[in-house]
Design a protein around this motif. Structure first.
Motif, short mmCIF file in Angstrom:
data_model
loop_
_atom_site.label_atom_id
_atom_site.label_comp_id
_atom_site.label_asym_id
_atom_site.label_seq_id
_atom_site.Cartn_x
_atom_site.Cartn_y
_atom_site.Cartn_z
N ILE A 11 5.47 61.51 -54.05
CA ILE A 11 5.01 60.63 -55.15
C ILE A 11 6.17 59.96 -55.87
N THR A 12 7.36 60.55 -55.80
CA THR A 12 8.51 59.96 -56.50
C THR A 12 9.20 58.85 -55.70
N GLY A 13 8.72 58.59 -54.49
CA GLY A 13 9.31 57.55 -53.66
C GLY A 13 8.72 56.18 -53.95
N GLN A 14 9.20 55.17 -53.23
CA GLN A 14 8.71 53.80 -53.42
C GLN A 14 7.19 53.72 -53.28
N ASP A 15 6.68 54.18 -52.13
CA ASP A 15 5.24 54.03 -51.89
C ASP A 15 4.43 54.92 -52.83
N GLY A 16 5.00 56.08 -53.18
CA GLY A 16 4.32 57.00 -54.10
C GLY A 16 4.00 56.29 -55.41
N GLY A 59 6.49 71.74 -55.50
CA GLY A 59 6.22 72.12 -54.12
C GLY A 59 7.15 71.39 -53.18
N ASP A 60 7.20 71.85 -51.96
CA ASP A 60 8.11 71.25 -50.99
C ASP A 60 7.43 71.28 -49.62
N LEU A 61 7.58 70.21 -48.88
CA LEU A 61 6.92 70.14 -47.56
C LEU A 61 7.46 71.21 -46.60
N GLN A 85 12.15 62.93 -45.27
CA GLN A 85 13.53 62.43 -45.27
C GLN A 85 13.39 61.10 -44.54
N SER A 86 13.40 60.00 -45.26
CA SER A 86 12.88 58.75 -44.73
C SER A 86 13.96 57.75 -44.29
N PHE A 87 15.23 58.11 -44.46
CA PHE A 87 16.28 57.15 -44.14
C PHE A 87 16.81 57.39 -42.72
N PRO A 150 16.63 60.62 -34.85
CA PRO A 150 15.95 61.87 -35.22
C PRO A 150 14.78 61.62 -36.18
N TYR A 151 14.90 60.60 -37.02
CA TYR A 151 13.79 60.24 -37.91
C TYR A 151 12.58 59.80 -37.08
N GLY A 152 12.82 58.88 -36.15
CA GLY A 152 11.71 58.37 -35.33
C GLY A 152 11.05 59.48 -34.51
N SER A 154 10.99 62.67 -35.26
CA SER A 154 10.26 63.55 -36.18
C SER A 154 8.92 62.93 -36.58
N LYS A 155 8.95 61.63 -36.85
CA LYS A 155 7.71 60.95 -37.24
C LYS A 155 6.71 60.94 -36.08
N LEU A 156 7.22 60.88 -34.87
CA LEU A 156 6.31 60.88 -33.71
C LEU A 156 5.62 62.24 -33.58
N ASN A 180 8.35 48.09 -41.76
CA ASN A 180 9.18 48.17 -42.98
C ASN A 180 8.50 47.46 -44.14
N HIS A 181 8.49 48.13 -45.26
CA HIS A 181 7.96 47.48 -46.46
C HIS A 181 8.85 47.82 -47.64
N GLU A 182 9.04 46.85 -48.48
CA GLU A 182 10.11 46.85 -49.48
C GLU A 182 9.55 46.47 -50.83
P1 NDP Z 1 11.06 57.21 -50.05
O1 NDP Z 1 12.30 57.63 -49.36
O2 NDP Z 1 11.17 56.23 -51.18
O3 NDP Z 1 10.31 58.51 -50.61
C1 NDP Z 1 10.32 59.72 -49.91
C2 NDP Z 1 9.64 60.76 -50.78
O4 NDP Z 1 9.64 62.02 -50.06
C3 NDP Z 1 10.33 61.03 -52.12
O5 NDP Z 1 9.35 61.20 -53.12
C4 NDP Z 1 11.06 62.34 -51.86
O6 NDP Z 1 11.27 63.12 -53.03
C5 NDP Z 1 10.05 63.03 -50.97
N1 NDP Z 1 10.61 64.18 -50.26
C6 NDP Z 1 11.79 64.26 -49.61
N2 NDP Z 1 11.97 65.49 -49.12
C7 NDP Z 1 10.89 66.22 -49.50
C8 NDP Z 1 10.49 67.58 -49.30
N3 NDP Z 1 11.27 68.43 -48.65
N4 NDP Z 1 9.30 67.99 -49.82
C9 NDP Z 1 8.53 67.13 -50.51
N5 NDP Z 1 8.85 65.84 -50.73
C10 NDP Z 1 10.01 65.39 -50.22
O7 NDP Z 1 10.06 56.65 -48.94
P2 NDP Z 1 8.98 55.45 -49.03
O8 NDP Z 1 8.20 55.58 -50.27
O9 NDP Z 1 9.65 54.18 -48.70
O10 NDP Z 1 8.06 55.79 -47.77
C11 NDP Z 1 6.94 56.66 -47.89
C12 NDP Z 1 6.65 57.28 -46.55
O11 NDP Z 1 6.35 56.26 -45.60
C13 NDP Z 1 7.80 58.08 -45.95
O12 NDP Z 1 7.25 59.17 -45.25
C14 NDP Z 1 8.45 57.11 -45.00
O13 NDP Z 1 9.14 57.78 -43.98
C15 NDP Z 1 7.24 56.35 -44.51
N6 NDP Z 1 7.47 55.00 -44.06
C16 NDP Z 1 8.13 54.12 -44.88
C17 NDP Z 1 8.34 52.84 -44.49
C18 NDP Z 1 9.02 51.86 -45.38
O14 NDP Z 1 9.38 50.79 -44.90
N7 NDP Z 1 9.17 52.14 -46.65
C19 NDP Z 1 7.88 52.35 -43.16
C20 NDP Z 1 7.09 53.32 -42.44
C21 NDP Z 1 6.92 54.61 -42.87
P3 NDP Z 1 12.62 62.96 -53.92
O15 NDP Z 1 12.42 61.72 -54.72
O16 NDP Z 1 12.63 64.18 -54.74
O17 NDP Z 1 13.76 62.87 -52.95
#
Ligand code: NDP
Ligand code: GDP
Length: 325
Positions: A11-16, A59-61, A85-87, A150-152, A154-156, A180-182
């Motif tokens: 939820i703390t990420g971009q899409d979240g 919580g943690d995945l 781990q999305s990078f 390794p990311y690709g 893992s996602k597969l 990719n979405h930005e």
């Molecule tokens: P971000 O990198 O912005 O966000 C990733 C999120 O995952 C963060 O909230 C992060 O938390 C959390 N996270 C990392 N490690 C753990 C863990 N061990 N347990 C729980 N949470 C964790 O990604 P986006 O929002 O850009 O993308 C969302 C999802 O979509 C991701 O799974 C990404 O791989 C996938 N995706 C994204 C694309 C894109 O272009 N943006 C394209 C296709 C797929 P914290 O903030 O604490 O690090």
């Protein structure tokens, strides 16, 4: 009617942030899984104005018991698994961590849902990186995969696990194969944000050059705010399925840079420095999605052009960089 409830990992990420806003606007009660960090990770939720409207559960995945507790506590109708781990770049330096969180984490969540409540609808954040070394010019749901990092990989694993839980246990688990979405909330390590932040710094006299790696690769870039709507639509379908979500247009990194530089009256060629440090052990040269199924079945289409997207990101970064001391 009972208020619908959603649990979001990542939820703390971009899409979240964008998905939380969308779900709150639709009247959902939103809970987020919060992976404990020593520094502030809540800035995006604050920026988009939702932090005081949601519940957060630690919580943690990587810890399946924390996922079970989060499901029991929040009792969601829908779970969106955005945590990862999305990078791509970091995934070569941390391949095992990437697998634990991005691959096994998704399986943990599916398994937790199977045990706690199989009727929960699940969204898995799959990615165009699974196409990697592309097997067709335009990638659709039917295109074979060939991940290149390794990311690709893992996602597969997470993608096939989602399909397997659907087929094995009849769970409503869907995968969005998002290109990719930005947005202004994109992590600074990704190339679009690195470019818009870097151009803003050059324009404001705080830097002179922008160091990049391979600028000949191409990406199909869309706006995150458009893409989270496709996620939600997938979970409203009677049947779970997989969908490519893309714009159908691909652009080189070089041309994307030009859009950013030209917006503030600068010439890209005068400032870009190619630095081998940013080249990857294996590159995904071209990504171009075919979103026909998402259009036909979900009624979804990308609404924001690359130009509008980069301009939006430039405005935000000009403002952010301007505020810095
Ligand atoms: P971000 O990198 O912005 O966000 C990733 C999120 O995952 C963060 O909230 C992060 O938390 C959390 N996270 C990392 N490690 C753990 C863990 N061990 N347990 C729980 N949470 C964790 O990604 P986006 O929002 O850009 O993308 C969302 C999802 O979509 C991701 O799974 C990404 O791989 C996938 N995706 C994204 C694309 C894109 O272009 N943006 C394209 C296709 C797929 P914290 O903030 O604490 O690090
Ligand atoms: P990805 O598609 O998930 O890997 O998204 P990124 O934004 O990280 O990278 C997109 C493309 O930009 C890849 O082909 C990278 O090799 C390329 N690229 C070129 N220079 C850079 C850079 O300095 N940083 C990043 N992140 N990518 C770069």
């Amino acid at each position: 009617m009972n208020q619908r409830k959603a649990l979001i990992t990542g939820i703390t990420g971009q899409d979240g942030a964008y998905l939380t806003k969308l779900l709150l606007d639709k009247g959902y009660q939103v809970t987020g899984l919060l992976a404990r960090r020593s520094s502030d990770t809540l800035w995006r939720l604050r920026w988009i104005g939702v932090l005081d409207k949601i519940d957060l559960i630690d919580g943690d995945l990587a810890d399946v018991t924390s996922l079970m507790r989060a499901l029991e506590k929040s009792q969601p109708n829908e779970v969106y698994n955005l945590g990862a781990q999305s990078f791509v770049g970091s995934s070569w330096d941390q391949p095992l961590l990437t697998a634990q969180v991005t691959a096994l984490g998704a399986l943990h969540l599916l398994e937790a849902a199977r045990i706690v409540d199989r009727s929960i609808r699940i969204y898995q954040a799959s990615t165009s990186e699974m196409f990697g070394l592309i097997q067709e010019d335009r990638q659709s749901e039917a295109t074979p995969f060939h991940p290149r990092s390794p990311y690709g990989v893992s996602k597969l694993f997470a993608h096939w696990s989602t399909i397997n839980y659907r087929e094995s246990f009849g769970m409503h688990a869907s995968s969005g194969i998002l290109f990719n979405h930005e947005s202004p909330l994109r992590g600074i390590e990704f190339v679009t944000r690195k470019v818009t932040d870097g151009v803003a710094r050059i324009k404001q006299g705080k830097a002179t050059e922008l160091r990049l790696g391979n600028i000949d690769s191409t990406r199909d870039w869309g706006f995150a705010g458009d893409y989270v709507d496709a996620m939600w639509r997938m979970l409203q379908q009677d049947e779970p399925d997989d969908y490519v979500v893309a714009t159908g247009r691909t652009t080189t990194i070089r041309d994307m840079c030009k859009i950013a530089f030209e917006y503030v009256g600068l010439e890209a060629d005068k400032h870009i420095v190619i630095d081998p440090k940013f080249f990857r052990p294996a590159e995904v040269e071209v990504l171009l999605g075919n979103p026909a199924k998402a259009k036909a079945k979900l009624g979804w289409e990308a609404e924001t052009s690359l130009e509008d997207l980069i301009h939006m990101m430039m405005d935000a970064d000009m403002e952010r960089v301007g505020r810095e001391a």
